[in-house]
Design a protein around this motif. Structure first.
Motif, mmCIF file in Angstrom:
data_model
loop_
_atom_site.group_PDB
_atom_site.id
_atom_site.type_symbol
_atom_site.label_atom_id
_atom_site.label_comp_id
_atom_site.label_asym_id
_atom_site.label_seq_id
_atom_site.Cartn_x
_atom_site.Cartn_y
_atom_site.Cartn_z
ATOM 1 N N ALA A 393 1.503 4.231 -11.432
ATOM 2 C CA ALA A 393 1.593 5.374 -12.341
ATOM 3 C C ALA A 393 0.292 6.164 -12.404
ATOM 4 C CB ALA A 393 1.975 4.890 -13.741
ATOM 5 N N ASP A 394 -0.844 5.488 -12.191
ATOM 6 C CA ASP A 394 -2.126 6.193 -12.242
ATOM 7 C C ASP A 394 -2.536 6.768 -10.894
ATOM 8 O OD1 ASP A 394 -2.689 3.869 -10.925
ATOM 9 O OD2 ASP A 394 -4.072 3.075 -12.428
ATOM 10 N N GLY A 395 -1.605 6.745 -9.919
ATOM 11 C CA GLY A 395 -1.863 7.369 -8.633
ATOM 12 C C GLY A 395 -2.592 6.508 -7.628
ATOM 13 N N LEU A 396 -2.788 5.223 -7.923
ATOM 14 C CA LEU A 396 -3.498 4.320 -7.024
ATOM 15 C C LEU A 396 -2.512 3.429 -6.279
ATOM 16 C CD1 LEU A 396 -6.457 3.241 -9.348
ATOM 17 C CD2 LEU A 396 -6.517 4.899 -7.473
ATOM 18 N N PRO A 397 -2.849 2.997 -5.052
ATOM 19 C CA PRO A 397 -1.950 2.108 -4.299
ATOM 20 C C PRO A 397 -1.804 0.756 -4.999
ATOM 21 C CG PRO A 397 -3.650 3.052 -2.879
ATOM 22 C CD PRO A 397 -4.043 3.355 -4.285
ATOM 23 N N THR A 398 -0.681 0.099 -4.768
ATOM 24 C CA THR A 398 -0.485 -1.274 -5.238
ATOM 25 C C THR A 398 -0.361 -2.173 -4.016
ATOM 26 O OG1 THR A 398 1.910 -0.930 -5.343
ATOM 27 C CG2 THR A 398 0.653 -0.571 -7.372
ATOM 28 N N TYR A 399 -0.700 -3.449 -4.190
ATOM 29 C CA TYR A 399 -0.755 -4.365 -3.055
ATOM 30 C C TYR A 399 0.043 -5.622 -3.357
ATOM 31 C CZ TYR A 399 -4.654 -1.214 -2.223
ATOM 32 O OH TYR A 399 -5.420 -0.086 -2.065
ATOM 33 N N ALA A 400 0.900 -5.993 -2.402
ATOM 34 C CA ALA A 400 1.748 -7.171 -2.550
ATOM 35 C C ALA A 400 1.011 -8.409 -2.048
ATOM 36 C CB ALA A 400 3.047 -6.978 -1.772
ATOM 37 N N ALA A 401 1.627 -9.577 -2.294
ATOM 38 C CA ALA A 401 1.027 -10.841 -1.858
ATOM 39 C C ALA A 401 0.833 -10.870 -0.348
ATOM 40 C CB ALA A 401 1.901 -12.007 -2.309
ATOM 41 N N SER A 402 1.818 -10.345 0.391
ATOM 42 C CA SER A 402 1.717 -10.347 1.855
ATOM 43 C C SER A 402 0.557 -9.483 2.344
ATOM 44 C CB SER A 402 3.028 -9.851 2.470
ATOM 45 O OG SER A 402 3.326 -8.532 2.015
ATOM 46 N N ASP A 403 0.232 -8.428 1.598
ATOM 47 C CA ASP A 403 -0.899 -7.576 1.972
ATOM 48 C C ASP A 403 -2.212 -8.355 1.886
ATOM 49 O OD1 ASP A 403 0.913 -5.445 2.194
ATOM 50 O OD2 ASP A 403 0.674 -4.928 0.075
ATOM 51 N N TYR A 404 -2.374 -9.108 0.793
ATOM 52 C CA TYR A 404 -3.598 -9.895 0.625
ATOM 53 C C TYR A 404 -3.688 -11.014 1.665
ATOM 54 C CZ TYR A 404 -5.033 -7.698 -3.754
ATOM 55 O OH TYR A 404 -5.477 -6.798 -4.697
ATOM 56 N N THR A 405 -2.564 -11.659 1.955
ATOM 57 C CA THR A 405 -2.573 -12.732 2.954
ATOM 58 C C THR A 405 -2.977 -12.194 4.317
ATOM 59 O OG1 THR A 405 -0.855 -13.948 1.769
ATOM 60 C CG2 THR A 405 -1.174 -14.489 4.093
ATOM 61 N N PHE A 406 -2.436 -11.034 4.672
ATOM 62 C CA PHE A 406 -2.774 -10.415 5.954
ATOM 63 C C PHE A 406 -4.254 -10.044 6.008
ATOM 64 C CE2 PHE A 406 -3.414 -6.394 8.272
ATOM 65 C CZ PHE A 406 -3.049 -6.784 9.552
ATOM 66 N N ALA A 407 -4.738 -9.380 4.973
ATOM 67 C CA ALA A 407 -6.117 -8.876 4.988
ATOM 68 C C ALA A 407 -7.138 -10.008 4.953
ATOM 69 C CB ALA A 407 -6.333 -7.933 3.806
ATOM 70 N N LEU A 408 -6.857 -11.054 4.185
ATOM 71 C CA LEU A 408 -7.821 -12.139 4.008
ATOM 72 C C LEU A 408 -7.745 -13.196 5.104
ATOM 73 C CD1 LEU A 408 -7.613 -12.501 0.139
ATOM 74 C CD2 LEU A 408 -9.639 -11.876 1.450
ATOM 75 N N SER A 409 -6.895 -12.987 6.092
ATOM 76 C CA SER A 409 -6.841 -13.924 7.221
ATOM 77 C C SER A 409 -8.155 -13.966 7.988
ATOM 78 C CB SER A 409 -5.703 -13.540 8.175
ATOM 79 O OG SER A 409 -4.448 -13.730 7.556
ATOM 80 N N VAL A 410 -8.980 -12.931 7.808
ATOM 81 C CA VAL A 410 -10.272 -12.926 8.496
ATOM 82 C C VAL A 410 -11.154 -14.087 8.038
ATOM 83 C CG1 VAL A 410 -10.218 -10.424 8.840
ATOM 84 C CG2 VAL A 410 -11.322 -11.361 6.802
ATOM 85 N N VAL A 411 -10.915 -14.614 6.832
ATOM 86 C CA VAL A 411 -11.769 -15.680 6.300
ATOM 87 C C VAL A 411 -11.550 -17.003 7.037
ATOM 88 C CG1 VAL A 411 -12.399 -17.010 4.256
ATOM 89 C CG2 VAL A 411 -11.967 -14.553 4.057
ATOM 90 N N PRO A 412 -10.322 -17.564 7.069
ATOM 91 C CA PRO A 412 -10.156 -18.828 7.805
ATOM 92 C C PRO A 412 -10.413 -18.684 9.299
ATOM 93 C CG PRO A 412 -8.021 -17.974 7.097
ATOM 94 C CD PRO A 412 -9.063 -17.158 6.405
#
Length: 456
Positions: A393-412
């Motif tokens: 509602a405030d015009g910002l993107p929202t992120y699902a669980a799958s988005d975080y899992t994909f992005a944070l795969s760089v850590v392991p």
């Protein structure tokens, strides 16, 4: 009278044994302050995103401005310590961080907030290096590995308390007011440093191991040549960078947003689970450092704990269902396994002449902290690229669980690569591996002007 004299001698002896730890503790306090300032954006992510109306990519870049100054300053920080001593430099660095925090608190634009974060990183770049430099000056060499781990543990404690304080303060007074206490604390800390810290023990004179004989420009360049032409130094730095990703990327910035999105936790629950990583790190850092000193091995603890950490991270990110209560134990063990990374500083010190230990440790820290520079914005960018969720509602993107899992795969993946590279490390057995020819470059006789022969 003899009894009074004996009491005075005993009191003086106790003071002499405690005072070095008091001085080293001043460096640790500054490192705690650094940790508070470093992890604060991760707790304030929703508030900062709304205040400056920014996406995940922009938020990652804002947080990374701390590292844009912190990381490259590790090299000159070490040389500045080697040349000018610790007392004045540590105090001035603390004041620079305070100035940066004041700018960040009053920022009314993203550019101004980035400037504040940059100055915070510039000042706090001297914190950990200064602590290790003080340890190398005031404490026996056998304590260095333990102090490196203990300093990290103390910093992690500050990180835990910082997250809890900010989570509570954000709900009551807002992020700007919450940071005002840190501003006052920084000013008080700079006073403590200038009052208590001294550059070296009063009984220490010039010798082979005098850490404070100022180096000229030629010797500084020679120090850099020795460090950067040593393949082991590059390997140590890259391994340390990869093994530190659970902290520099996940714990410092994206861990709390991940837990809230994936497990639908409240901010308080997410901070509590995240803090268990700190607890594991706090316990393991001094223990692993002491064990490493005891068994006279550096590579074995790094490889063994890194392997287990990679397994646990994969379990967290890719396991379909994990009970929330089990996350406490898992995050604790991740922190415990990652507590071996301070051994990289001991390796950096032991692979170079003792007289340039400040510069060597600084280079090691610079390479390790490059993970924040590179991967904090990368995770934000991957989130924006992967998300297909509707705009809020405030015009910002929202992120699902799958988005975080994909992005944070760089850590392991990064930790796994660090484990592989650790097999190419040469063991130092907790002893200096510096070449004798390199040691002689920095001995006092090389610093003194040549004496003209007397004419007969």
């Amino acid at each position: 009278m003899p009894m009074q004299a004996n009491n005075r001698i005993l009191s003086f002896s106790i003071f002499r044994s405690i005072y070095p730890w008091v001085i080293v503790s001043c460096g640790m306090l500054f490192y705690c302050y650094n940790y508070f300032l470093r992890v604060s954006p991760g707790v304030m992510q929703p508030e900062l995103s709304q205040a400056f109306h920014i996406t995940a990519t922009q938020f990652g870049a804002l947080a990374a401005f701390y590292y844009y100054a912190y990381t490259p300053m590790q090299l000159p920080a070490g040389m500045i310590y080697d040349k000018f001593g610790v007392r004045f430099v540590l105090c001035a660095a603390c004041l620079i961080a305070v100035i940066g925090l004041s700018i960040f608190i009053t920022a009314d634009s993203l550019t101004m907030a980035k400037t504040g974060r940059f100055l915070i990183g510039l000042g706090t770049a001297f914190a950990y290096i200064g602590t290790l430099k003080l340890a190398s000056i005031w404490l026996p060499p056998r304590r260095f590995g333990m102090v490196a781990g203990l300093a990290t543990a103390v910093g992690m404690t500050a990180g835990t308390l910082s997250q809890k304080y900010l989570t509570h303060a954000l709900e009551t007074i807002g992020y700007q007011a919450a940071l005002h206490t840190a501003l006052i604390t920084g000013i008080a800390l700079s006073v403590i440093i200038i009052v208590l810290v001294r550059n070296r023990p009063p009984h220490q004179h010039s010798s082979l191991y005098d850490m404070h004989t100022p180096m000229n420009i030629k010797q500084l360049w020679e120090a850099l040549r020795i460090i950067f032409t040593n393949p082991q130094m590059w390997l140590i730095g890259i391994i340390g960078c990869l093994l530190y990703l659970p902290s520099s990327v996940f714990l410092d910035l994206w861990g709390i947003p991940y837990l809230k999105a994936v497990y639908q936790l409240t901010p308080e629950q997410a901070v509590l689970i995240s803090s268990y990583t700190f607890y594991g790190w706090i316990i393991s850092c001094p223990i692993i450092g002491a064990i490493s000193d005891k068994i006279k091995r550096r590579r074995l603890p790094l490889t063994a704990t890194g392997l287990f950490a990679a397994f646990l991270l994969c379990f967290v990110f890719y396991s379909p269902t994990i009970n929330v209560s089990a996350l406490y134990a898992i995050f604790f063990m991740i922190g415990f396994c990652c507590g071996a990374h301070p051994l990289c500083f001991a390796l950096g010190k032991e692979n170079n002449p003792i007289q340039i230990s400040g510069t060597a440790v600084a280079v090691t820290n610079m390479l390790i902290m490059a993970g924040g520079v590179i991967f904090q914005p990368v995770v934000g960018k991957l989130l924006d690229l992967h998300t297909s969720s509707p705009i809020s509602a405030d015009g910002l993107p929202t992120y699902a669980a799958s988005d975080y899992t994909f992005a944070l795969s760089v850590v392991p993946l990064g930790v796994a690569l660090g484990i592989f590279l650790s097999f190419f490390l040469k063991e130092t057995y907790c002893e200096s591996q510096a070449k004798e020819s390199d040691e002689k470059i920095f001995t006092p006789r090389h610093l003194e002007p040549a004496v003209e022969p007397i004419a007969n």
